[in-house]
Design an enzyme around this catalytic site. Structure first.
Site, short mmCIF file in Angstrom:
data_model
loop_
_atom_site.label_atom_id
_atom_site.label_comp_id
_atom_site.label_asym_id
_atom_site.label_seq_id
_atom_site.Cartn_x
_atom_site.Cartn_y
_atom_site.Cartn_z
N ARG A 93 7.80 -15.23 7.73
CA ARG A 93 6.71 -14.58 6.97
C ARG A 93 7.12 -14.36 5.51
NH1 ARG A 93 3.88 -8.69 8.18
NH2 ARG A 93 2.91 -8.44 6.14
N ASN A 147 -2.00 -14.18 14.19
CA ASN A 147 -2.59 -14.60 12.92
C ASN A 147 -2.18 -16.01 12.54
OD1 ASN A 147 -4.28 -12.60 11.75
ND2 ASN A 147 -2.50 -11.26 11.50
N CYS A 168 -9.31 -8.52 15.41
CA CYS A 168 -8.64 -8.05 14.20
C CYS A 168 -9.04 -6.60 13.97
CB CYS A 168 -9.07 -8.89 13.00
SG CYS A 168 -8.51 -8.26 11.42
N HIS A 198 -10.54 -11.91 8.10
CA HIS A 198 -9.96 -11.56 6.80
C HIS A 198 -10.83 -12.08 5.65
CE1 HIS A 198 -5.67 -10.63 8.48
NE2 HIS A 198 -6.64 -9.97 9.10
N TYR A 251 -9.22 -7.73 2.28
CA TYR A 251 -8.64 -9.03 1.92
C TYR A 251 -9.44 -9.74 0.84
CZ TYR A 251 -5.25 -8.80 5.71
OH TYR A 251 -4.20 -8.44 6.52
P1 NAD Z 1 6.77 -9.54 15.40
O1 NAD Z 1 7.57 -10.22 14.37
O2 NAD Z 1 7.21 -8.25 15.93
O3 NAD Z 1 6.54 -10.58 16.60
C1 NAD Z 1 6.23 -10.19 17.90
C2 NAD Z 1 7.12 -10.91 18.87
O4 NAD Z 1 6.81 -12.30 18.96
C3 NAD Z 1 8.61 -10.85 18.50
O5 NAD Z 1 9.28 -9.99 19.36
C4 NAD Z 1 9.05 -12.31 18.60
O6 NAD Z 1 10.33 -12.47 19.19
C5 NAD Z 1 7.96 -12.91 19.45
N1 NAD Z 1 7.87 -14.37 19.42
C6 NAD Z 1 8.19 -15.23 18.43
N2 NAD Z 1 7.99 -16.50 18.83
C7 NAD Z 1 7.52 -16.44 20.10
C8 NAD Z 1 7.11 -17.41 21.06
N3 NAD Z 1 7.18 -18.72 20.79
N4 NAD Z 1 6.70 -17.00 22.27
C9 NAD Z 1 6.65 -15.68 22.57
N5 NAD Z 1 7.02 -14.72 21.71
C10 NAD Z 1 7.44 -15.08 20.49
O7 NAD Z 1 5.28 -9.48 14.81
P2 NAD Z 1 4.17 -8.35 14.77
O8 NAD Z 1 4.19 -7.72 13.45
O9 NAD Z 1 4.21 -7.53 15.98
O10 NAD Z 1 2.89 -9.27 14.82
C11 NAD Z 1 2.68 -10.16 15.90
C12 NAD Z 1 1.49 -11.05 15.62
O11 NAD Z 1 0.29 -10.31 15.62
C13 NAD Z 1 1.56 -11.74 14.28
O12 NAD Z 1 1.03 -13.03 14.39
C14 NAD Z 1 0.69 -10.88 13.41
O13 NAD Z 1 0.19 -11.54 12.29
C15 NAD Z 1 -0.38 -10.50 14.37
N6 NAD Z 1 -1.15 -9.28 14.08
C16 NAD Z 1 -2.49 -9.44 14.09
C17 NAD Z 1 -3.32 -8.37 13.86
C18 NAD Z 1 -4.78 -8.63 13.81
O14 NAD Z 1 -5.51 -7.90 13.17
N7 NAD Z 1 -5.27 -9.68 14.48
C19 NAD Z 1 -2.78 -7.11 13.63
C20 NAD Z 1 -1.38 -6.97 13.65
C21 NAD Z 1 -0.59 -8.07 13.91
C1 G6P Z 2 -3.92 -5.93 8.97
C2 G6P Z 2 -4.48 -7.21 9.52
C3 G6P Z 2 -3.53 -7.87 10.45
C4 G6P Z 2 -2.17 -8.02 9.82
C5 G6P Z 2 -1.65 -6.66 9.41
C6 G6P Z 2 -0.37 -6.79 8.64
O1 G6P Z 2 -4.09 -4.95 9.88
O2 G6P Z 2 -5.71 -7.06 10.16
O3 G6P Z 2 -4.07 -9.10 10.82
O4 G6P Z 2 -1.28 -8.61 10.71
O5 G6P Z 2 -2.56 -6.00 8.61
O6 G6P Z 2 0.29 -5.57 8.64
P1 G6P Z 2 1.84 -5.47 8.25
O7 G6P Z 2 2.18 -4.05 8.46
O8 G6P Z 2 2.55 -6.43 9.18
O9 G6P Z 2 1.92 -5.92 6.83
MN MN Z 3 -6.29 -8.98 11.02
#
Ligand code: NAD
Ligand code: G6P
Ligand code: MN
Ligand code: MN
Length: 431
Positions: A93, A147, A168, A198, A251
């Site tokens: 990232r 994402n 989201c 977004h 966004y």
């Molecule tokens: P993170 O870095 O904590 O990742 C979560 C886990 O995914 C980690 O423990 C990692 O080891 C694991 N991982 C990596 N590759 C993998 C694979 N091939 N198979 C299974 N697990 C795997 O990230 P996070 O901050 O918890 O975010 C996780 C995801 O959710 C990201 O893609 C982020 O953008 C997304 N997110 C989306 C929203 C939304 O609004 N849709 C909100 C928050 C986070």
């Molecule tokens: C928002 C978005 C998520 C994104 C997050 C990032 O909530 O909706 O899609 O993953 O922000 O937050 P962070 O704390 O990882 O910057």
């Molecule tokens: Mn989002």
């Protein structure tokens, strides 16, 4: 009895998901939650899994938490699969955020070239996850957070047979923002949303069913409380907001205030670090807290993350599907004519009635030219991003980045693309 599989179970957001299932224990008979992660995430999985176990024990509910590195074991016969993984982890990232900045282009995890890079890494993995679901849990619903959520959900719907809904927290955040402004309970506020993940606009805002959009428009100008933890809170110009006549999502600042946002990002990168670098520290602090054997609830510090409250939305959505509620959620779904200005087979973010057959979007028709062009060009970028990600098609990739509104030219697009491919080699088997 329900089985839930969480792919990327080691995420720091997992305690919120567990809290959501505990709260709904009476209406949603979840008995088994499989938190799945990969070898690199094992330590995080054990820490967050430990907290999850203490949480269900403290709550006194009959939910079993299973920790596994075996994705097939997690998915087999699951009723719902929640995807919240980050391919390449936080370091990938940070690279996504830094590469575009070198060329004076917005560096953001989901918006612009950063989101493109994240999509290229994620698409091969999500397609593999979906193969497992097709084989081992063909009736399961996939709730996707990964994402860029709109792009990943569209990839699933176009290229697999899996039933998927993307989610989201931005729309929920916008509802809460309005409720806070009006000092009313958020249940009294309803917003019509149209757009993409977004890139979603609140086209109409209602309080107790009364359309208050016009009355509210001026209040968005400052916009202080209306951003998210991960996006700099630059104020909207009052004249601009009036001319738009809608409620932009946080966004949108990257598109409408590009020059100022770029300046802000460069300042941050040179001082506190990019958002990814800030999150890396935040995450370390969170995991230190999670380790405490006396901690058995979701700690409030999780709210410093931009995604706060998103897992609660997932549990609520799952309950609406399971209980055939026919209530309204804002989700990422196949367009199917909902927005007349976009193809049928693309994914949009909008209000939908949710029942046991899925999410049924509410018709919008044509949108205003104020937002139509931007929405269409970003969607075209997304379609090309998916083509590139599925086939490893360099030409589709180059066109995707070139037409993106945040990328100034084909020349810069090519430089950024070559950098992205170079720095992500190990995660791009398709290229
Ligand atoms: P993170 O870095 O904590 O990742 C979560 C886990 O995914 C980690 O423990 C990692 O080891 C694991 N991982 C990596 N590759 C993998 C694979 N091939 N198979 C299974 N697990 C795997 O990230 P996070 O901050 O918890 O975010 C996780 C995801 O959710 C990201 O893609 C982020 O953008 C997304 N997110 C989306 C929203 C939304 O609004 N849709 C909100 C928050 C986070
Ligand atoms: C928002 C978005 C998520 C994104 C997050 C990032 O909530 O909706 O899609 O993953 O922000 O937050 P962070 O704390 O990882 O910057
Ligand atoms: Mn989002
Ligand atoms: Mn361009």
């Amino acid at each position: 009895d329900l089985k839930i599989a969480v792919i990327g179970g080691g995420s720091s957001y997992t305690p919120e998901l567990i809290e959501g299932f505990i709260k709904r224990y009476e209406e949603l008979p979840v008995r088994d939650i499989y938190l799945m992660d990969i070898e690199e995430g094992k330590e995080k999985l054990e820490i967050v899994g430990g907290l999850a176990k203490r949480m269900v024990e403290k709550a006194g509910v009959g939910i079993n938490i299973h920790l596994t590195l075996d994705r097939r074991e997690a998915i087999k016969d699951a009723d719902f699969v929640v995807t919240q993984f980050r391919v390449g982890g936080i370091d990938a990232r940070i690279r996504d955020e830094k590469i575009p900045l070198k060329y004076d282009v917005i560096g953001q995890e989901t918006t612009g070239p950063g989101g493109f890079a994240k999509a290229q890494r994620t698409i091969p993995v999500i397609l593999d996850v979906c193969k497992d679901i097709e084989e081992l849990a063909p009736n399961a619903w996939l709730i996707n957070f990964t994402n860029p959520a709109g792009v990943i959900t569209e990839t699933i719907l176009k290229h697999t047979n899996v039933k998927a809904i993307g989610l989201c927290n931005v729309p929920i955040g916008m509802v809460h923002g309005v409720a806070k402004m009006l000092e009313v309970d958020s249940k009294r506020v309803y917003i019509d949303f149209a757009g993409l993940n977004h890139l979603v606009w609140g086209t109409h805002i209602y309080l107790d069913g009364e359309d208050i959009t016009e009355k509210l428009i001026d209040s968005f100008a400052g916009g202080k409380s209306l951003s998210m933890k991960n996006i700099p809170e630059l104020p909207w110009d009052p004249e601009f907001i009036k001319s738009l006549g809608m409620y932009p999502c946080p966004y949108h600042r990257y598109y409408y205030l590009t020059d100022q946002m770029l300046k802000e990002q460069k300042k941050e990168a040179a001082t506190v670090g990019t958002r990814g670098e800030v999150v890396k520290k935040l995450e370390k602090e969170l995991f230190e807290l999670y380790k405490d054997p006396n901690l058995n609830v979701k700690p409030p510090q999780l709210e410093k993350r931009g995604g706060a409250h998103y897992s609660d939305a997932a549990c609520s959505l799952i309950s609406s599907i399971y209980n055939d509620k026919k209530d309204i959620h804002v989700v990422n779904v196949r367009n199917n004519g909902t927005i007349a200005d976009l193809p049928d087979d693309v994914v949009i973010e909008t209000n939908a009635v949710v029942d046991k057959n899925g999410a049924h979007p509410i018709t919008i028709g044509h949108v205003s030219p104020k937002i139509r062009g931007l929405m269409q060009v970003v969607k075209a970028y997304e379609e090309l991003t998916i083509e590139a990600g599925v086939r490893g098609d360099y030409y589709a990739a180059l066109q995707a980045l070139t037409i993106h509104p945040l990328v100034p030219s084909a020349t810069i697009a090519k430089k950024i693309l070559d950098d992205i491919i170079e720095q992500n080699k190990e995660y791009l088997p398709q290229y």
